[in-house]
Design an enzyme around this catalytic site. Structure first.
Site, PDB file in Angstrom:
ATOM      1  N   HIS A  61      -0.326 -42.271 -12.715  1.00 42.70           N
ATOM      2  CA  HIS A  61      -1.497 -42.431 -11.842  1.00 42.70           C
ATOM      3  C   HIS A  61      -2.739 -42.597 -12.704  1.00 42.70           C
ATOM      4  O   HIS A  61      -2.665 -42.547 -13.936  1.00 42.70           O
ATOM      5  CB  HIS A  61      -1.627 -41.274 -10.853  1.00 42.70           C
ATOM      6  N   HIS A  63      -5.665 -40.900 -13.033  1.00 40.19           N
ATOM      7  CA  HIS A  63      -6.556 -39.833 -13.481  1.00 40.19           C
ATOM      8  C   HIS A  63      -6.672 -39.871 -15.002  1.00 40.19           C
ATOM      9  O   HIS A  63      -5.719 -40.204 -15.715  1.00 40.19           O
ATOM     10  CB  HIS A  63      -6.028 -38.475 -13.018  1.00 40.19           C
ATOM     11  N   ASP A  65      -6.616 -37.801 -17.439  1.00 34.99           N
ATOM     12  CA  ASP A  65      -5.723 -37.071 -18.340  1.00 34.99           C
ATOM     13  C   ASP A  65      -4.383 -37.771 -18.529  1.00 34.99           C
ATOM     14  O   ASP A  65      -3.552 -37.330 -19.326  1.00 34.99           O
ATOM     15  CB  ASP A  65      -5.511 -35.627 -17.856  1.00 34.99           C
ATOM     16  N   HIS A  66      -4.188 -38.903 -17.829  1.00 33.50           N
ATOM     17  CA  HIS A  66      -2.949 -39.668 -17.969  1.00 33.50           C
ATOM     18  C   HIS A  66      -3.161 -41.075 -18.535  1.00 33.50           C
ATOM     19  O   HIS A  66      -2.191 -41.724 -18.915  1.00 33.50           O
ATOM     20  CB  HIS A  66      -2.238 -39.769 -16.613  1.00 33.50           C
ATOM     21  N   HIS A 142       0.190 -36.749  -4.333  1.00 30.49           N
ATOM     22  CA  HIS A 142      -0.916 -36.244  -5.139  1.00 30.49           C
ATOM     23  C   HIS A 142      -2.229 -36.633  -4.462  1.00 30.49           C
ATOM     24  O   HIS A 142      -2.230 -37.268  -3.401  1.00 30.49           O
ATOM     25  CB  HIS A 142      -0.821 -36.816  -6.558  1.00 30.49           C
ATOM     26  N   ASP A 210       2.299 -34.370 -11.295  1.00 28.32           N
ATOM     27  CA  ASP A 210       1.147 -34.459 -10.398  1.00 28.32           C
ATOM     28  C   ASP A 210       1.563 -34.749  -8.964  1.00 28.32           C
ATOM     29  O   ASP A 210       1.288 -35.815  -8.411  1.00 28.32           O
ATOM     30  CB  ASP A 210       0.164 -35.514 -10.914  1.00 28.32           C
ATOM     31  N   HIS A 269       2.915 -30.661 -18.507  1.00 28.02           N
ATOM     32  CA  HIS A 269       1.665 -30.787 -17.748  1.00 28.02           C
ATOM     33  C   HIS A 269       1.142 -29.406 -17.336  1.00 28.02           C
ATOM     34  O   HIS A 269       0.913 -29.132 -16.160  1.00 28.02           O
ATOM     35  CB  HIS A 269       1.865 -31.677 -16.518  1.00 28.02           C
TER      36      HIS A 269
END
Length: 306
Positions: A61, A63, A65-66, A142, A210, A269
């Site tokens: 996805h 976001h 942090d990914h 999510h 997530d 994670h």
């Protein structure tokens, strides 16, 4: 053998000794990268993984942090001399994000193929791995569009000498036919079916992060040799927080592993509030015993079974 390297096991933000979400699959010298959080390049350098042979990048996805490490790694792959096309798979919106990243990574010596929000299985195919890997995706639950991945690494059927001899296949063709080629020789056509026996089970790896635990995940990861699953919250008391933020606790992830008959589960994670995930491992192992706490650059080898 398939080599798995957990490059980053953190969620939300990097903390000392824990980079953000990323995993590397290495099969026959070619690589698939899943997610590319902050610190991915550094972790790969420490693990001496190599960048040039990354053929697919799978993003769960959008976001930060990914994906925040993606522009840098695209540039590094180019600087390593790659000229073959690279494929990026991701959820709805991935094309727009890659277009934005290309503003700061303008010149790449290779083409980028983007597959957005895939609805069908993808067959990995290049000069080195010819449709040996099937990539499947699942929309999960999510706060933004997010997809889980499974990778099925096929295994060639066992070579059947008796069958080859019965079909009068010249020995000089045996290895070529075993690799799936069809050959015409002296007016005769020889196929792999003339030398191969029964199909053999491959290797299944699933990556889920997530999301809240939904029933569809159980069916999706069913019978995986390894499930790499988010464990954002270790403490059972954080269930309300997990529900609010659309994540899972260790116990919820372990319940998925148990219900789906996976062989092993590696948790990843972790929330920045978790200093030592091992403090909570019993919350998972009470449900699913074969649970592993992921750490940055942990390597796991998945072997084909007879």
């Amino acid at each position: 053998m398939v080599e798995i390297t957990l490059l980053g096991c953190g969620g939300s933000m990097p903390v000392p000794n824990r980079f953000l979400s990323s995993l590397l699959i290495n099969y026959r010298g070619r690589k698939i990268l899943i997610d590319c959080g902050e610190g991915t390049q550094v972790s790969m350098k420490i693990a001496n993984c190599g960048f040039k042979t990354i053929d697919y990048i799978c993003i769960t996805h959008l976001h930060g942090d990914h994906i925040i490490g993606l522009p840098g790694i695209l540039s590094t792959i180019g600087n390593c001399g790659r000229t073959e096309m690279l494929t990026i798979i991701g959820p709805k919106g991935i094309k727009e994000v890659i277009d934005a990243f290309r503003l700061i990574v303008r010149e790449l010596p290779y083409d980028v193929n983007i597959i957005e929000n895939p609805k069908e299985d993808i067959l990995v195919s290049n000069n080195y791995i010819n449709k040996d890997i099937i990539i499947s995706t699942l929309e999960v639950d999510h706060s933004t569009s997010c997809i889980a991945y499974s990778f099925y690494i096929k295994r060639k059927a066992k070579f059947d000498i008796e069958k080859a001899m019965k079909n009068n296949v010249p020995k000089v063709l045996w290895s070529k036919l075993q690799n799936g080629r069809e050959i015409k020789l002296d007016g005769n056509i020889y196929t792999k079916d003339m030398v191969l026996g029964q199909p053999r089970k491959g290797i299944k790896l699933s990556f889920v992060t997530d999301t809240r635990p939904i029933k569809a995940i159980v069916d999706f990861v069913d019978n995986s040799d390894l499930l790499v699953c988010e464990g954002m919250y270790g403490d059972d008391g954080d269930l309300e927080r997990a529900i609010k933020n659309k994540h899972m606790t260790f116990r919820e992830s372990a319940t998925i592993a148990k219900q789906s008959n996976v062989e092993a589960m590696a948790l990843t994670h972790f929330s920045p509030i978790i200093k030592d995930p091992n403090m909570y491992i019993e919350n998972a192992m009470e449900v699913f015993e074969n649970t592993i706490i992921g750490t940055d650059r942990l390597k796991l080898d998945l072997l084909f079974k007879e």
